[in-house]
Design an enzyme around this catalytic site. Structure first.
Site, PDB file in Angstrom:
ATOM      1  N   GLY A 147      48.200  36.234  66.548  1.00 17.44           N
ATOM      2  CA  GLY A 147      47.659  35.137  67.423  1.00 17.44           C
ATOM      3  C   GLY A 147      48.247  33.827  66.717  1.00 17.44           C
ATOM      4  O   GLY A 147      47.588  32.723  66.934  1.00 17.44           O
ATOM      5  N   ASN A 180      46.186  45.146  73.836  1.00 16.78           N
ATOM      6  CA  ASN A 180      44.752  45.052  72.934  1.00 16.78           C
ATOM      7  C   ASN A 180      44.329  43.522  73.607  1.00 16.78           C
ATOM      8  O   ASN A 180      44.698  42.345  73.297  1.00 16.78           O
ATOM      9  CB  ASN A 180      45.264  44.832  71.350  1.00 16.78           C
ATOM     10  CG  ASN A 180      43.830  44.397  70.866  1.00 16.78           C
ATOM     11  OD1 ASN A 180      42.663  44.716  71.344  1.00 16.78           O
ATOM     12  ND2 ASN A 180      43.971  44.048  69.596  1.00 16.78           N
ATOM     13  N   GLU A 203      41.459  42.046  62.310  1.00 19.52           N
ATOM     14  CA  GLU A 203      40.124  41.585  62.820  1.00 19.52           C
ATOM     15  C   GLU A 203      38.971  42.408  62.387  1.00 19.52           C
ATOM     16  O   GLU A 203      37.666  41.617  61.994  1.00 19.52           O
ATOM     17  CB  GLU A 203      40.101  40.894  64.369  1.00 19.52           C
ATOM     18  CG  GLU A 203      41.160  39.898  64.508  1.00 19.52           C
ATOM     19  CD  GLU A 203      41.771  39.930  66.017  1.00 19.52           C
ATOM     20  OE1 GLU A 203      41.395  40.500  66.911  1.00 19.52           O
ATOM     21  OE2 GLU A 203      42.785  39.295  65.975  1.00 19.52           O
ATOM     22  N   HIS A 237      41.847  47.402  63.131  1.00 21.35           N
ATOM     23  CA  HIS A 237      42.409  46.084  63.264  1.00 21.35           C
ATOM     24  C   HIS A 237      42.175  45.163  62.463  1.00 21.35           C
ATOM     25  O   HIS A 237      41.305  45.275  61.796  1.00 21.35           O
ATOM     26  CB  HIS A 237      42.271  45.727  64.861  1.00 21.35           C
ATOM     27  CG  HIS A 237      42.927  44.558  65.161  1.00 21.35           C
ATOM     28  ND1 HIS A 237      42.736  43.312  64.777  1.00 21.35           N
ATOM     29  CD2 HIS A 237      43.875  44.435  65.968  1.00 21.35           C
ATOM     30  CE1 HIS A 237      43.570  42.508  65.416  1.00 21.35           C
ATOM     31  NE2 HIS A 237      44.397  43.324  66.091  1.00 21.35           N
ATOM     32  N   SER A 264      52.204  38.220  67.780  1.00 21.94           N
ATOM     33  CA  SER A 264      52.877  37.393  68.919  1.00 21.94           C
ATOM     34  C   SER A 264      53.942  38.008  69.244  1.00 21.94           C
ATOM     35  O   SER A 264      55.237  37.349  69.579  1.00 21.94           O
ATOM     36  CB  SER A 264      53.039  36.102  67.834  1.00 21.94           C
ATOM     37  OG  SER A 264      52.126  35.653  67.306  1.00 21.94           O
ATOM     38  N   LYS A 285      41.302  42.458  73.222  1.00 21.53           N
ATOM     39  CA  LYS A 285      40.436  41.871  72.351  1.00 21.53           C
ATOM     40  C   LYS A 285      39.080  41.657  73.057  1.00 21.53           C
ATOM     41  O   LYS A 285      38.557  42.404  73.918  1.00 21.53           O
ATOM     42  CB  LYS A 285      40.839  40.844  71.649  1.00 21.53           C
ATOM     43  CG  LYS A 285      42.002  40.998  70.924  1.00 21.53           C
ATOM     44  CD  LYS A 285      42.812  40.036  70.000  1.00 21.53           C
ATOM     45  CE  LYS A 285      43.998  40.577  69.222  1.00 21.53           C
ATOM     46  NZ  LYS A 285      44.609  39.629  68.228  1.00 21.53           N
ATOM     47  N   GLU A 341      50.839  45.321  61.474  1.00 27.54           N
ATOM     48  CA  GLU A 341      50.782  44.108  62.100  1.00 27.54           C
ATOM     49  C   GLU A 341      50.417  42.958  61.006  1.00 27.54           C
ATOM     50  O   GLU A 341      49.202  42.845  60.266  1.00 27.54           O
ATOM     51  CB  GLU A 341      49.283  44.027  62.965  1.00 27.54           C
ATOM     52  CG  GLU A 341      49.305  44.860  64.135  1.00 27.54           C
ATOM     53  CD  GLU A 341      48.466  44.416  65.066  1.00 27.54           C
ATOM     54  OE1 GLU A 341      48.829  44.156  66.243  1.00 27.54           O
ATOM     55  OE2 GLU A 341      47.109  44.452  65.142  1.00 27.54           O
TER      56      GLU A 341
HETATM   57  P1  PGA Z   1      48.897  38.695  69.127  1.00 29.59           P
HETATM   58  O1  PGA Z   1      47.808  39.976  68.533  1.00 29.59           O
HETATM   59  O2  PGA Z   1      49.853  39.642  70.155  1.00 29.59           O
HETATM   60  O3  PGA Z   1      47.881  37.891  69.871  1.00 29.59           O
HETATM   61  O4  PGA Z   1      49.524  38.053  67.999  1.00 29.59           O
HETATM   62  C1  PGA Z   1      48.087  41.295  68.227  1.00 29.59           C
HETATM   63  C2  PGA Z   1      47.140  41.982  67.756  1.00 29.59           C
HETATM   64  O5  PGA Z   1      46.339  41.581  66.988  1.00 29.59           O
HETATM   65  O6  PGA Z   1      47.126  43.423  67.922  1.00 29.59           O
END
Ligand code: PGA
Length: 256
Positions: free
Chosen positions: A174, A9, A98, A96, A214, A11, A168
């Site tokens: 993140g 992903n 976000e 997601h 992460s 983003k 998640e």
């Molecule tokens: P990350 O994000 O691996 O940077 O923690 C995962 C995601 O949001 O899909």
């Protein structure tokens, strides 16, 4: 046997030039092995370019980060399923965290998008997961149940089998703070139990549930070896072609 699925992903990252450079390295590192399904999810602006790069590549599928549920019309700034299909997109990430927290997407909206994706032969990757406050308040199962019931309402058992769920935990995205393999496995087992209750055991056994938050090369093996973890949705670590290839290799090794 559920085929493991590792998705990148990206983003709001990666220009056209950066996308091209990524694949020059990534495809070499990845090799031809198809034991693990690999999906790359670029921003909309890079979909056509990446689709072109992947046209004759059997090892990587294309995904999108979002879509609108309507077929066309006055929805400035939005993109529909048909437009994604035209670019040979296979998967679409929906709900997601976000999108949920920064752009106000409710379970109801995620549900409309999920049904629209399935109706247009796109495979949804539906994201769910609790915040830190919800985990600390012992709300993990209640939150996951609500998100499953809301986001996946009205799916047939066949449609459920086409759907990928990404667990998640919001506190792990993140942040560099990964769920332990035990925490992740417990959440995944709970999700599968809910799916069996709400649909049936057979469909629940076939649904792939990815872990996200992460994920990096060094924690891949311990997470991906859990019985109910069927893949990963990788954010930050997927921007590095070598690191992302290593995550796929670590997963393949478990299947060797
Ligand atoms: P990350 O994000 O691996 O940077 O923690 C995962 C995601 O949001 O899909």
């Amino acid at each position: 046997m559920r085929k493991k699925i590792i998705a990148a992903n990206w983003k709001m990252n990666m220009t056209l030039g950066e996308s091209e450079a990524f694949f020059e390295t990534f495809l070499l590192e990845l090799g031809e092995d198809r034991k693990v399904e690999v999906v790359v999810v670029p921003p909309f602006t890079a979909l056509a370019k990446v689709g072109e790069i992947l046209r004759d590549v059997q090892t990587v599928k294309l995904g999108a980060q979002n879509m609108h549920w309507e077929k066309s019309g006055a929805f400035t700034g939005e993109i529909c399923a048909g437009m994604l299909r035209e670019l040979f997109v296979h998967y679409v990430v929906l709900g997601h965290s976000e999108r949920r927290t920064l752009f106000g997407e409710s379970d109801e909206i995620v549900n409309k998008k999920t049904l629209a994706a399935l109706a247009n032969s796109l495979r949804p990757i539906v994201c769910i997961g609790e915040t830190l406050a919800e985990r600390d308040g012992n709300q993990v199962e209640a939150v996951l149940e609500k998100q499953i019931r809301g986001s996946l309402a009205g799916l047939t058992a066949d449609q459920l089998e086409e759907t990928v769920i990404a667990y998640e935990p919001v506190w792990a995205i993140g942040t560099g703070r990964t769920a332990t393999p035990e925490q992740a496995q417990a959440a995944h087992a709970f999700i599968r139990k809910m799916l069996a209750q709400l649909w049936n055991a057979d469909a629940a056994a076939k649904v792939r549930i990815q872990y996200g938050g992460s994920v990096k090369p060094s924690n891949t093996a311990s997470l991906m070896s859990q019985p109910d973890i069927d893949g990963a949705l990788v954010g930050g670590a997927s921007l590095d072609p070598r690191g992302f290839a290593e995550i796929v290799q670590e997963t393949r090794k478990l299947l060797a």
